[in-house]
Scaffold this active site. Structure first.
Site, PDB file in Angstrom:
ATOM      1  N   LYS A  15       0.860  -1.206  -0.020  1.00  0.00           N
ATOM      2  CA  LYS A  15       0.079  -0.004  -0.024  1.00  0.00           C
ATOM      3  C   LYS A  15       0.890   1.217  -0.139  1.00  0.00           C
ATOM      4  O   LYS A  15       0.483   2.284  -0.591  1.00  0.00           O
ATOM      5  CB  LYS A  15      -0.832  -0.011   1.329  1.00  0.00           C
ATOM      6  CG  LYS A  15      -1.891  -1.055   1.295  1.00  0.00           C
ATOM      7  CD  LYS A  15      -2.719  -0.305   2.704  1.00  0.00           C
ATOM      8  CE  LYS A  15      -2.002  -0.344   3.931  1.00  0.00           C
ATOM      9  NZ  LYS A  15      -1.646  -1.664   4.464  1.00  0.00           N
ATOM     10  N   ARG A  90      -9.417   1.985   8.755  1.00  0.00           N
ATOM     11  CA  ARG A  90      -9.174   0.496   9.208  1.00  0.00           C
ATOM     12  C   ARG A  90     -10.036  -0.061  10.023  1.00  0.00           C
ATOM     13  O   ARG A  90     -10.226  -1.228  10.400  1.00  0.00           O
ATOM     14  CB  ARG A  90      -7.960   0.564  10.124  1.00  0.00           C
ATOM     15  CG  ARG A  90      -6.635   0.114   9.507  1.00  0.00           C
ATOM     16  CD  ARG A  90      -5.544   0.248  10.552  1.00  0.00           C
ATOM     17  NE  ARG A  90      -4.289  -0.471  10.187  1.00  0.00           N
ATOM     18  CZ  ARG A  90      -3.061  -0.128   9.622  1.00  0.00           C
ATOM     19  NH1 ARG A  90      -3.143   1.313   9.267  1.00  0.00           N
ATOM     20  NH2 ARG A  90      -2.212  -0.713   9.686  1.00  0.00           N
ATOM     21  N   ARG A 127      11.164  -7.265   5.471  1.00  0.00           N
ATOM     22  CA  ARG A 127      11.208  -5.728   5.460  1.00  0.00           C
ATOM     23  C   ARG A 127      12.196  -4.838   6.077  1.00  0.00           C
ATOM     24  O   ARG A 127      12.240  -5.275   7.391  1.00  0.00           O
ATOM     25  CB  ARG A 127       9.645  -5.127   5.593  1.00  0.00           C
ATOM     26  CG  ARG A 127       9.631  -3.809   5.470  1.00  0.00           C
ATOM     27  CD  ARG A 127       8.161  -3.578   5.515  1.00  0.00           C
ATOM     28  NE  ARG A 127       7.225  -3.455   6.747  1.00  0.00           N
ATOM     29  CZ  ARG A 127       5.904  -2.997   6.679  1.00  0.00           C
ATOM     30  NH1 ARG A 127       5.457  -2.487   5.676  1.00  0.00           N
ATOM     31  NH2 ARG A 127       5.201  -3.163   7.971  1.00  0.00           N
ATOM     32  N   ARG A 156      11.045  -3.034  11.231  1.00  0.00           N
ATOM     33  CA  ARG A 156      10.277  -2.036  12.266  1.00  0.00           C
ATOM     34  C   ARG A 156       9.798  -2.655  13.386  1.00  0.00           C
ATOM     35  O   ARG A 156       9.919  -3.773  13.486  1.00  0.00           O
ATOM     36  CB  ARG A 156       8.917  -1.824  11.222  1.00  0.00           C
ATOM     37  CG  ARG A 156       8.648  -0.662  10.903  1.00  0.00           C
ATOM     38  CD  ARG A 156       7.422  -0.379   9.918  1.00  0.00           C
ATOM     39  NE  ARG A 156       5.992  -0.825  10.530  1.00  0.00           N
ATOM     40  CZ  ARG A 156       5.017  -0.658   9.864  1.00  0.00           C
ATOM     41  NH1 ARG A 156       4.907  -0.171   8.516  1.00  0.00           N
ATOM     42  NH2 ARG A 156       3.759  -0.750  10.204  1.00  0.00           N
ATOM     43  N   ARG A 167      -1.140  -8.020  13.883  1.00  0.00           N
ATOM     44  CA  ARG A 167      -1.503  -7.202  12.811  1.00  0.00           C
ATOM     45  C   ARG A 167      -2.500  -7.919  11.570  1.00  0.00           C
ATOM     46  O   ARG A 167      -3.560  -7.165  11.073  1.00  0.00           O
ATOM     47  CB  ARG A 167      -0.439  -6.325  12.051  1.00  0.00           C
ATOM     48  CG  ARG A 167       0.063  -5.578  13.041  1.00  0.00           C
ATOM     49  CD  ARG A 167       1.418  -5.059  12.909  1.00  0.00           C
ATOM     50  NE  ARG A 167       1.692  -4.379  11.594  1.00  0.00           N
ATOM     51  CZ  ARG A 167       2.735  -4.583  10.882  1.00  0.00           C
ATOM     52  NH1 ARG A 167       3.784  -5.536  11.312  1.00  0.00           N
ATOM     53  NH2 ARG A 167       3.245  -4.133   9.635  1.00  0.00           N
TER      54      ARG A 167
HETATM   55  P1  AMP Z   1       1.056   0.883   9.308  1.00  0.00           P
HETATM   56  O1  AMP Z   1       2.127   1.735   8.997  1.00  0.00           O
HETATM   57  O2  AMP Z   1      -0.474   1.494   8.346  1.00  0.00           O
HETATM   58  O3  AMP Z   1       0.930  -0.424   9.193  1.00  0.00           O
HETATM   59  O4  AMP Z   1       0.455   1.285  10.763  1.00  0.00           O
HETATM   60  C1  AMP Z   1       1.312   0.834  11.875  1.00  0.00           C
HETATM   61  C2  AMP Z   1       0.406   1.023  13.075  1.00  0.00           C
HETATM   62  O5  AMP Z   1      -0.243   2.223  13.513  1.00  0.00           O
HETATM   63  C3  AMP Z   1      -0.711   0.132  13.086  1.00  0.00           C
HETATM   64  O6  AMP Z   1      -0.461  -1.427  13.344  1.00  0.00           O
HETATM   65  C4  AMP Z   1      -1.738   0.633  14.221  1.00  0.00           C
HETATM   66  O7  AMP Z   1      -1.199   0.257  15.467  1.00  0.00           O
HETATM   67  C5  AMP Z   1      -1.439   1.980  13.883  1.00  0.00           C
HETATM   68  N1  AMP Z   1      -2.280   2.707  13.155  1.00  0.00           N
HETATM   69  C6  AMP Z   1      -2.007   3.324  11.817  1.00  0.00           C
HETATM   70  N2  AMP Z   1      -3.235   3.593  11.350  1.00  0.00           N
HETATM   71  C7  AMP Z   1      -4.445   3.366  12.158  1.00  0.00           C
HETATM   72  C8  AMP Z   1      -5.572   3.527  11.788  1.00  0.00           C
HETATM   73  N3  AMP Z   1      -6.204   3.945  10.809  1.00  0.00           N
HETATM   74  N4  AMP Z   1      -6.345   3.202  13.025  1.00  0.00           N
HETATM   75  C9  AMP Z   1      -5.831   2.509  14.161  1.00  0.00           C
HETATM   76  N5  AMP Z   1      -4.453   2.519  14.250  1.00  0.00           N
HETATM   77  C10 AMP Z   1      -3.552   2.670  13.112  1.00  0.00           C
END
Ligand code: AMP
Length: 225
Positions: A15, A90, A127, A156, A167
């Site tokens: 994404k 989400r 990653r 990460r 996740r």
């Molecule tokens: P990502 O980089 O999009 O995978 O986001 C990393 C982490 O940030 C996720 O696993 C959540 O803990 C938090 N996070 C990011 N976007 C959201 C969202 N829209 N709603 C809730 N938690 C989020």
């Protein structure tokens, strides 16, 4: 017409990469809620302190908090002509809030990037990201430094085996239902993400272009004719 796009898909689907390419192509900002939260953690702000533990476990921060962050971000000048959202919404509650926030700005194009789970796990385990600027390093690359800023590449903190499993579970439970939420709209499209990134980018670009010149849409992106 503004380009309002949501990039939907599980962690590891690509994404971020695709959102970045699409945003650059159309001159609109890519808005990644994950990046915004990681920036806050790095900067040690109140938001960062609240989000850090939740993120490390692979859980979601509260709808209320993230909706407020996105509301403020979409209010900024550079998002007036459109945006590519990456990692938001989400949950169904977040998707409903997004409709309310953007209803008057024209249709919302929703691109789902689909990748089988075994491939996601493989990608997430391999990653590497830059600890300085947060950029993703190319998958399978052997360099130890960031191609963008030269910073050190690291795993990460939520790409551990336990957090990856959590996740993916959270995605299936809370975010996958968004596909049903959006599927009935003519502005929804699913793309096969288990292909080379250039091919995925071409399919995303074509799908978005086709939906930018639609018949007639109401503000939620539902076809009215
Ligand atoms: P990502 O980089 O999009 O995978 O986001 C990393 C982490 O940030 C996720 O696993 C959540 O803990 C938090 N996070 C990011 N976007 C959201 C969202 N829209 N709603 C809730 N938690 C989020």
């Amino acid at each position: 017409m503004p380009l309002n796009v949501v990039m939907l898909g599980p962690p590891g689907a690509g994404k971020g990469t695709q959102a970045e390419r699409l945003a650059r192509r159309h001159g609109v900002p890519r808005i990644s809620t994950g990046d915004m939260l990681r920036d806050a953690v790095r900067a040690g702000t109140e938001l960062g302190r609240r989000a850090e533990a939740v993120m490390t476990r692979g859980e979601l921060v509260s709808d209320e908090l993230i909706i407020e962050i996105v509301r403020e971000r979409l209010d900024q000048e550079d998002a007036r002509g459109g945006f590519v959202l990456d990692g938001f919404p989400r949950t169904v509650a977040q998707a409903e809030a997004l409709d309310a926030l953007t209803g008057a700005r024209g249709p919302l194009i929703v691109v789902e990037i689909d990748v089988p789970e075994a491939e996601l796990v493989r990608r997430l385990q391999g990653r590497r990201v830059c600890s300085r600027c947060g950029a993703n390093a190319p998958v399978g690359g052997s360099s130890a430094s960031c191609p963008r800023c030269g910073g050190p590449l690291v795993r990460r903190s939520d790409d551990t085996e336990d957090a990856i499993r959590e996740r993916l579970r959270v995605y299936a439970r809370d975010t996958k239902p968004l596909v049903d939420f959006y599927r009935a709209r003519r502005t929804f499209v699913a793309i096969n993400g288990a292909q080379p990134p250039d091919q995925v980018a071409r399919e995303v670009a074509d799908a978005v272009a086709a939906r930018l010149a639609p018949a007639t849409f109401d503000t939620a992106g539902k076809a009215t004719s």
